[in-house]
Every structure is written in structure tokens, then in C-alpha cells.
Design a protein around this motif. Structure first.
Motif, PDB file in Angstrom:
ATOM      1  N   SER A  47       0.832  -1.211   0.000  1.00  0.00           N
ATOM      2  CA  SER A  47       0.000   0.000   0.000  1.00  0.00           C
ATOM      3  C   SER A  47       0.862   1.254   0.000  1.00  0.00           C
ATOM      4  N   GLY A  48       2.007   1.213   0.672  1.00  0.00           N
ATOM      5  CA  GLY A  48       2.905   2.379   0.674  1.00  0.00           C
ATOM      6  C   GLY A  48       3.468   2.662  -0.698  1.00  0.00           C
ATOM      7  N   VAL A  49       3.888   1.630  -1.413  1.00  0.00           N
ATOM      8  CA  VAL A  49       4.452   1.817  -2.750  1.00  0.00           C
ATOM      9  C   VAL A  49       3.385   2.312  -3.716  1.00  0.00           C
ATOM     10  N   LEU A  50       2.174   1.779  -3.592  1.00  0.00           N
ATOM     11  CA  LEU A  50       1.123   2.195  -4.507  1.00  0.00           C
ATOM     12  C   LEU A  50       0.659   3.626  -4.245  1.00  0.00           C
ATOM     13  N   SER A  51       0.708   4.063  -2.998  1.00  0.00           N
ATOM     14  CA  SER A  51       0.236   5.414  -2.706  1.00  0.00           C
ATOM     15  C   SER A  51       1.342   6.462  -2.774  1.00  0.00           C
TER      16      SER A  51
END
Length: 106
Positions: A47-51
Motif C-alpha cells: 500500500s505504501g508503494v502504490l500510494s
């Protein structure tokens, strides 16, 4: 009569503890430290990489990563609250669903 009931309960508790069931009668979990780590890594880093790209494009290079850090602290805090609700504080019984947590705390 009471001693027979006590013997049956003891036999049931012994049978449950010796078999492949947890203390509450459900099947024992088979997860390991590696599987738990894999789930945490895929959930948090994914989720961190995608956001990251969205946050930086919308907020810029300073405020974007700061927003991600703030939300990561909020996520850590709420996950620790949920971990505290895993077992009911009065009975010690496990809460398997969110509704069980709510009912045991209210």
C-alpha cells in the motif's frame, strides 16, 4: 452427579488440549513467523508503494512523504488497538470477528 459432570468436563478439556484444537475448540493455527512477516510486508509495503506516487504528485516532495509517515503512524496505532482487542479482557475468550470485539467491549 456433580463429580460425573466434572469428570466429563475434565475429559473434554484433556481431549481438546491433546488434539489439534486451540483452547476454544477451533483448529490450531499453523502460521509461522515467516508467513506472518510475508503478510505484513505485502500489506504495508504494497500500500505504501502504490500510494507513494499519488501522494508525491498531489502534495509534492515534502508534504507527500510526510503525509505517508503520518498515516503510517495512525495505522500502527490502530493496529495496536485491534491487537489489544484480540482476546476479551474479562473472559480471555478469543474474538474472531470485528462484531465479537464490539460486543465484548460494550
Amino acid at each position: 452427579m456433580a463429580s460425573e459432570l466434572h469428570k466429563r468436563n475434565f475429559a473434554l478439556e484433556t481431549a481438546i488440549s491433546d488434539s489439534k484444537f486451540d483452547d476454544d475448540g477451533r483448529p490450531k493455527r499453523t502460521g509461522t513467523l515467516m508467513t506472518a512477516s510475508a503478510h505484513i510486508i505485502t500489506a504495508v509495503i504494497g500500500s505504501g508503494v502504490l500510494s507513494l506516487a499519488w501522494a508525491i504528485s498531489q502534495l509534492g516532495w515534502i508534504a507527500g512523504p510526510m503525509a505517508l509517515m503520518i498515516f503510517s503512524f495512525i495505522t500502527g496505532f490502530t493496529s495496536s488497538l485491534l491487537a489489544d482487542c484480540y482476546r476479551c479482557s474479562t473472559t480471555g475468550r478469543r474474538n474472531y470477528t470485528y462484531m465479537e470485539v464490539v460486543k465484548s467491549n460494550l
